[in-house]
Design a protein around this motif. Structure first.
Motif, PDB file in Angstrom:
ATOM      1  N   ARG A 101      -5.312   6.764  -2.552  1.00 41.03           N
ATOM      2  CA  ARG A 101      -6.739   6.488  -2.734  1.00 41.03           C
ATOM      3  C   ARG A 101      -7.343   5.882  -1.462  1.00 41.03           C
ATOM      4  N   LEU A 102      -6.658   4.881  -0.903  1.00 37.81           N
ATOM      5  CA  LEU A 102      -7.170   4.238   0.307  1.00 37.81           C
ATOM      6  C   LEU A 102      -7.245   5.226   1.466  1.00 37.81           C
ATOM      7  N   GLU A 103      -6.255   6.091   1.571  1.00 43.01           N
ATOM      8  CA  GLU A 103      -6.211   7.069   2.653  1.00 43.01           C
ATOM      9  C   GLU A 103      -7.461   7.946   2.641  1.00 43.01           C
ATOM     10  N   LYS A 104      -7.858   8.394   1.456  1.00 42.13           N
ATOM     11  CA  LYS A 104      -9.053   9.231   1.329  1.00 42.13           C
ATOM     12  C   LYS A 104     -10.316   8.456   1.703  1.00 42.13           C
ATOM     13  N   LEU A 105     -10.438   7.244   1.172  1.00 45.62           N
ATOM     14  CA  LEU A 105     -11.622   6.446   1.455  1.00 45.62           C
ATOM     15  C   LEU A 105     -11.763   6.155   2.946  1.00 45.62           C
ATOM     16  N   VAL A 158       0.867  -1.184   0.000  1.00 45.23           N
ATOM     17  CA  VAL A 158       0.000   0.000   0.000  1.00 45.23           C
ATOM     18  C   VAL A 158       0.901   1.231   0.000  1.00 45.23           C
ATOM     19  N   THR A 159       1.316   1.607  -1.205  1.00 41.95           N
ATOM     20  CA  THR A 159       2.213   2.749  -1.382  1.00 41.95           C
ATOM     21  C   THR A 159       1.712   3.584  -2.561  1.00 41.95           C
ATOM     22  N   GLY A 160       2.280   4.765  -2.706  1.00 44.79           N
ATOM     23  CA  GLY A 160       2.025   5.590  -3.892  1.00 44.79           C
ATOM     24  C   GLY A 160       0.554   5.864  -4.134  1.00 44.79           C
ATOM     25  N   TRP A 161       0.122   5.645  -5.386  1.00 45.69           N
ATOM     26  CA  TRP A 161      -1.251   5.976  -5.773  1.00 45.69           C
ATOM     27  C   TRP A 161      -2.280   5.180  -4.983  1.00 45.69           C
ATOM     28  N   LEU A 162      -1.958   3.893  -4.655  1.00 46.46           N
ATOM     29  CA  LEU A 162      -2.906   3.082  -3.910  1.00 46.46           C
ATOM     30  C   LEU A 162      -3.072   3.614  -2.481  1.00 46.46           C
TER      31      LEU A 162
END
Length: 249
Positions: free
Chosen positions: A83-87, A76-80
């Motif tokens: 996205r997960l952080e926001k969700l 879970v790095t970079g773009w993933l």
């Protein structure tokens, strides 16, 4: 207001999700708040869509292209991470359905795409019966079908004309279904419509005479998630909003 588990159960049954061999998990991919009042639909769970859904006060997002695919190494790095952080920070549920959303006979990408072209499938073809084929109301020229695609999608398709025959049988499969072209030819198609064109298909079109139309991966898949989410919203009395994040692909 409805619990997220009721939404997932409804979607799993409606889309017959368990029957597909897919490239990633179908269903609830990210767990957010338990109760849902508003659902946003879109094509891809991009950061831009997630941020727009949060701005729209969505409790859930329904997409065709989710976050997790076969072959991902699990980090879970970079773009993933972004996205997960926001969700997770905003407790937004993410539902994703890939092949099940392509295949549904009324609300899926292929059915909704065909409806916009006034094409009604009378048969299926290809792996897992994902390809649709049928007859237009009247035979079309290659130029007429290209013009119709541009009018409906707002962009010009890449066209390999084949032998110029009238198009009496048209096959289609949205997204990256260029690998279905040979099955479409075998099914008796005079033309095949999909989102993308790879190197071999131009040669197949020229050598078999079957016209090939590549009208954009994103452009061809803007309709299924919206139709399914609208049905869910009606079923459970929710608010629904489709948000289209432009994509040249």
């Amino acid at each position: 207001m409805v619990h997220r588990t009721e939404i997932e159960s409804h979607l799993q049954t409606m889309l017959d999700a368990g029957r597909f061999r897919d490239y990633g998990p179908n269903g609830l991919q990210v767990e957010g708040k338990p109760e849902v009042l508003k659902i946003v639909s879109g094509v891809t769970a991009s950061l831009a869509l997630i941020e727009a859904a949060i701005e729209a006060n969505a409790d859930a997002i329904l997409v065709h292209h989710g976050l997790f695919w076969k072959g991902h190494d699990g980090r879970v790095t970079g773009w993933l991470k972004a996205r997960l952080e926001k969700l997770l920070a905003h407790q937004v549920n993410l539902f994703a359905y890939h092949l099940p959303l392509d295949a549904h006979g009324e609300l899926g990408n292929n059915a909704q795409f065909g409806a916009r072209l006034k094409l009604v499938a009378d048969a299926r073809f290809g792996d897992q019966d994902l390809g649709f084929i049928g007859a237009p109301a009247q035979p079309l020229t290659v130029a007429a079908l290209a013009a119709l695609l541009q009018f409906r999608l707002g962009r010009a398709a890449t066209v390999v004309e084949g032998d110029g025959r009238l198009l009496k049988r048209v096959a289609w499969c949205t997204g990256g279904a260029q690998g279905y072209f040979e099955a479409a030819i075998a099914a008796g198609a005079d033309a095949f419509i999909t989102g993308e064109l790879s190197e071999p298909q131009a040669h197949y079109a020229r050598e078999t005479g079957v016209a090939y139309f590549a009208c954009g991966h994103h452009a061809s898949e803007r309709y299924g998630a919206a139709a399914v989410a609208a049905q869910v919203a009606q079923q459970f009395g929710l608010e629904h909003q489709f948000i289209d994040i432009d994509n040249p692909a």
